[in-house]
Every structure is written in structure tokens, then in C-alpha cells.
Design an enzyme around this catalytic site. Structure first.
Site, PDB file in Angstrom:
ATOM      1  NE  ARG A 266      -2.156  -3.271  -3.351  1.00 57.57           N
ATOM      2  CZ  ARG A 266      -2.515  -3.238  -1.931  1.00 57.57           C
ATOM      3  NH1 ARG A 266      -2.417  -2.442  -1.204  1.00 57.57           N
ATOM      4  NH2 ARG A 266      -2.383  -4.761  -1.288  1.00 57.57           N
TER       5      ARG A 266
ATOM      6  N   GLY B  41       0.613  -1.241  -0.002  1.00 54.36           N
ATOM      7  CA  GLY B  41       0.196   0.038   0.063  1.00 54.36           C
ATOM      8  C   GLY B  41       0.887   1.103  -0.027  1.00 54.36           C
TER       9      GLY B  41
ATOM     10  CG  ASP C 174      -7.609   0.917  10.274  1.00 56.08           C
ATOM     11  OD1 ASP C 174      -8.435   1.777  10.423  1.00 56.08           O
ATOM     12  OD2 ASP C 174      -7.715  -0.256  10.590  1.00 56.08           O
TER      13      ASP C 174
ATOM     14  CG  PHE D  28     -12.290  -0.034   3.430  1.00 54.98           C
ATOM     15  CD1 PHE D  28     -11.732  -0.760   4.366  1.00 54.98           C
ATOM     16  CD2 PHE D  28     -12.072  -0.357   2.197  1.00 54.98           C
ATOM     17  CE1 PHE D  28     -10.473  -1.619   4.089  1.00 54.98           C
ATOM     18  CE2 PHE D  28     -11.049  -1.245   1.524  1.00 54.98           C
ATOM     19  CZ  PHE D  28     -10.194  -1.763   2.572  1.00 54.98           C
ATOM     20  CB  VAL D  29     -10.605   5.333   1.923  1.00 57.03           C
ATOM     21  CG1 VAL D  29     -11.578   6.363   2.672  1.00 57.03           C
ATOM     22  CG2 VAL D  29      -9.237   5.116   2.803  1.00 57.03           C
TER      23      VAL D  29
ATOM     24  CD  GLU E 220       1.529   1.644   5.838  1.00 62.36           C
ATOM     25  OE1 GLU E 220       1.627   1.645   4.748  1.00 62.36           O
ATOM     26  OE2 GLU E 220       0.984   0.400   6.667  1.00 62.36           O
ATOM     27  CG  ASP E 221      -1.466   2.224   3.000  1.00 62.78           C
ATOM     28  OD1 ASP E 221      -1.118   2.088   4.166  1.00 62.78           O
ATOM     29  OD2 ASP E 221      -1.818   1.091   2.258  1.00 62.78           O
TER      30      ASP E 221
ATOM     31  CE  LYS F 114     -10.165   4.365   7.673  1.00 66.36           C
ATOM     32  NZ  LYS F 114     -10.328   3.021   7.474  1.00 66.36           N
TER      33      LYS F 114
END
Ligand code: IMP
Ligand code: MG
Length: 172
Positions: free
Chosen positions: A162, A42, A100, A149-150, A96-97, A128
Site C-alpha cells: 500500500r 485503499g 473493479d 492486478f495492480v 476510492e483507490d 477497471k
């Protein structure tokens, strides 16, 4: 494929924000031995864009992380794979993407420090914070998003989306 996804953050806003993060990182890491570590898969796209906005000599590395757990929630144990990358004597910036629960970042950070990294900081395109289960706080954040969720810009749903150039939401 793009028609399924509602745009949340456009390609242009992402590019602008990544440029700002790069400027800030350039100022803060001047003169330090910097390694930028992208988290596969990601974080690869964000990492590739970010390093090109950092005007410093740096090393680039990629690490892999996966979490075992039930369903889509990363409720389980985090497995990391540094694939031979070494961080001893380096100031590491993780790209990092999304952060969470924070479990992935806590485990990667712990392993890097154990491996002799001089410092470890976190840079994510999305945060998030409402989902956090620990005290992980990213040092550089692109955008803070609410729960939900994205996909896109590295983030996947079941291995897809992606390669979207924007960040979006799937229809519920
Ligand atoms: P955590 O912080 O350990 O819970 O896990 C973060 C990882 O979960 C990220 O690197 C993503 O791969 C994945 N993830 C969390 N939220 C989302 C999302 O909204 N869309 C896609 N992937 C997500
Ligand atoms: Mg990930």
C-alpha cells in the site's frame, strides 16, 4: 520491496493527475457543502493527496468497506461501516483507490443517499471498467486500466504494497 514491482504509473504522473482532478473538483463544487469521503484502507492515500488539491472549504470523512467472497475476487456481499460519519445535507465525493466490479461503490452510494446525502459522486485514481458487474460509472477517474492486478498508492496484495508511491504490477 520495490524491486518486485514493475512500475505502471509513476509517482510524478499520479501527482500531476491528482492536481488536475483537484482543479476540476474545485470548479464543480464551489459554493456547495462538500464532504470528501475516503474509503479505508485503499483510498486513504489518494484521498489525502486529493483533498490537498481541492481549494474549497470541505469536511473530511472516512468509511470502511469490505466484501465477503471467495478468493481475491470481490464476489460477495459488501459490508460497510460509516463509523458514526453523517452525510445528511452534504454533497459527498467518495475518494476510492480502484473501481473493479463496482459492488463496493454501489453499496456505499446507496447507504449515503439513504442517510440523506444531497448527492454522491465517485472519484477514483484507477478504473477497471472491463470488470464491472453493474452500472457504476465514476465521475472523476485518474487512470483507466485494463484487467490485471495492480498494487501501490493504497492498493494492496495480501496487506502489502500500500505504501509504494507508484502504481505497479506484480510479476506473474
Ligand atoms: P469492487 O469494485 O467492489 O469489486 O471492489 C473494489 C475493491 O477491490 C477496491 O477498493 C480494492 O480494495 C479491491 N481491488 C480491486 N482490484 C484491485 C487490484 O487490482 N489491486 C488491489 N486491490 C484491488
Ligand atoms: Mg478498497
Amino acid at each position: 520491496m520495490r524491486d518486485d514491482v514493475q512500475v505502471l504509473i509513476s509517482r510524478e504522473r499520479i501527482a500531476e493527475r491528482v492536481k488536475e482532478l483537484g482543479k476540476q473538483i474545485t470548479a464543480e463544487y464551489a459554493g456547495k457543502p462538500l464532504t470528501v469521503a475516503g474509503v479505508l484502507s485503499g483510498g486513504a492515500i489518494f484521498c489525502a493527496d486529493l483533498v490537498r488539491e481541492i481549494d474549497l472549504p470541505l469536511e473530511l470523512a472516512f468509511v470502511r468497506a469490505s466484501s465477503y467472497g471467495a478468493g481475491t475476487a470481490s464476489s460477495g456481499k459488501v459490508i460497510t461501516d460509516f463509523s458514526g460519519a453523517h452525510f445528511a445535507g452534504r454533497h459527498v465525493l467518495i475518494a476510492e483507490d480502484i473501481i473493479d466490479t463496482g459492488r463496493t461503490m454501489a453499496e456505499i452510494t446507496r447507504k449515503m443517499l439513504e442517510g440523506g446525502a444531497l448527492s454522491v459522486k465517485l472519484c477514483c485514481i484507477l478504473d477497471k471498467p472491463c470488470r464491472r458487474v453493474n452500472d457504476v460509472v465514476p465521475d472523476y477517474v485518474g487512470f483507466t486500466v485494463p484487467d490485471g492486478f495492480v498494487v501501490g498508492y493504497g492498493l494492496d496484495y495480501a496487506g502489502k504494497y500500500r505504501n509504494l508511491p507508484f502504481i505497479g504490477r506484480l510479476p506473474q
